[in-house]
Write an enzyme that holds these catalytic residues in place. Structure first.
Site, mmCIF file in Angstrom:
data_model
loop_
_atom_site.group_PDB
_atom_site.id
_atom_site.type_symbol
_atom_site.label_atom_id
_atom_site.label_comp_id
_atom_site.label_asym_id
_atom_site.label_seq_id
_atom_site.Cartn_x
_atom_site.Cartn_y
_atom_site.Cartn_z
ATOM 1 N N HIS A 295 20.453 -22.054 -16.203
ATOM 2 C CA HIS A 295 19.165 -22.700 -16.542
ATOM 3 C C HIS A 295 19.184 -23.618 -17.737
ATOM 4 O O HIS A 295 18.973 -22.925 -18.740
ATOM 5 C CB HIS A 295 18.154 -21.997 -16.159
ATOM 6 C CG HIS A 295 16.595 -22.666 -16.166
ATOM 7 N ND1 HIS A 295 15.453 -21.912 -15.956
ATOM 8 C CD2 HIS A 295 16.330 -23.910 -16.037
ATOM 9 C CE1 HIS A 295 14.303 -22.826 -16.071
ATOM 10 N NE2 HIS A 295 15.128 -24.116 -16.256
ATOM 11 N N GLU B 224 20.382 -25.128 -12.667
ATOM 12 C CA GLU B 224 19.000 -25.074 -12.653
ATOM 13 C C GLU B 224 18.297 -26.132 -13.701
ATOM 14 O O GLU B 224 18.663 -25.820 -14.978
ATOM 15 C CB GLU B 224 18.529 -23.466 -12.727
ATOM 16 C CG GLU B 224 19.024 -22.591 -11.676
ATOM 17 C CD GLU B 224 18.445 -21.263 -12.000
ATOM 18 O OE1 GLU B 224 18.598 -20.431 -11.018
ATOM 19 O OE2 GLU B 224 18.163 -20.878 -12.979
ATOM 20 N N HIS C 277 15.661 -14.195 -7.967
ATOM 21 C CA HIS C 277 14.633 -13.697 -8.743
ATOM 22 C C HIS C 277 14.413 -12.278 -8.697
ATOM 23 O O HIS C 277 13.699 -11.735 -7.785
ATOM 24 C CB HIS C 277 13.374 -14.728 -8.814
ATOM 25 C CG HIS C 277 12.507 -14.496 -10.125
ATOM 26 N ND1 HIS C 277 12.947 -15.287 -11.211
ATOM 27 C CD2 HIS C 277 11.183 -13.912 -10.353
ATOM 28 C CE1 HIS C 277 12.058 -15.094 -12.414
ATOM 29 N NE2 HIS C 277 11.257 -14.244 -11.754
#
Length: 241
Positions: free
Chosen positions: A43, A70, A191
């Site tokens: 990310h 991400e 997640h």
């Protein structure tokens, strides 16, 4: 069983804590792949709190499985993605004050903007996944913007305080997964998943990939990243850590 995308952000978190050069996320990605990781996820946040631009560029050249970038739905990140051309992009919500991503992307509230970014990326042959909550309206909106993938946010399931709530959240994920597949979307999830809660999500029909980071890196601090990845692959198959 779904494949495993290993998120290596927190290797970079350790490095950035001292603003030094180690541990190197690129080296971690190599070890994760050698241990069986099916993909590498990073990310690139707007505040660059962990992964840096340099990391993404080198990973694009060195990752042999697939690189999932991400990113927030911003012009800056769009330009970076179009330049680097990861194997696919996952659009995620982002707040500077959050410790980690707190919920799914609101597609409904910005459908024109998300649709524009999806179109630009996919026109450049970069598949797009949308990180969303398993809500029927958000899934429908994901279809409207013509994303190829969604990634179901598993945070509520992972954080459930008891079995009753956990079963309820799993049922929501299962229903969302089914709806998405029937609508032509491909489905990933992630997640908060750990060695101890991953299997029920992995067992959902049609689930393609699980993106998991914190629990693997935490385990790697004790046993090494290769063993940590192998144990997660076993957990996904229901064999425990």
């Amino acid at each position: 069983m779904p494949t495993l995308g290993v998120n290596i952000d927190h290797i970079a978190t350790i490095r950035q804590a001292r603003r030094t050069v180690e541990p190197d996320p690129v080296a971690a990605a190599v070890l994760a792949e050698l241990a069986g990781a099916d993909g590498i996820t990073v990310h690139l946040r707007e505040d660059r709190r962990h992964i840096q631009d340099r990391d993404v560029r080198i990973l694009r050249q060195t990752v042999r499985s697939h690189l999932n970038l991400e990113m927030a739905a911003t012009e800056e990140m769009l330009a970076i993605a179009l330049d680097i051309k990861p194997d696919y992009v996952t659009l995620v919500p982002e707040k500077r004050e959050e410790v980690t991503t707190e919920g799914g992307l609101d597609i409904i509230g910005q459908i024109a903007r998300i649709g524009e970014i999806v179109d630009k990326l996919q026109s450049a042959s970069i598949p797009v996944s949308l990180f969303i909550d398993a809500e029927p309206a958000q899934i429908e909106a994901s279809v409207k913007v013509q994303a190829q993938f969604i990634e179901l946010h598993t945070g509520q399931y992972a954080e459930a305080k008891d079995e009753t709530n956990r079963h309820r959240e799993l049922a929501i994920l299962a229903k969302g997964c089914q709806q998405a597949i029937q609508a032509g979307l491909r489905v990933n999830a992630g997640h908060g998943l750990t060695y101890w809660n991953v299997y029920p999500v992995a067992a959902l029909p049609g689930m393609e990939e699980l993106n998991i980071g914190h629990t693997i890196i935490s385990r790697a601090a004790l046993v090494g990243i290769e063993r940590a990845v192998r144990e997660m692959k076993q957990a996904i198959r229901g064999n425990g850590a």
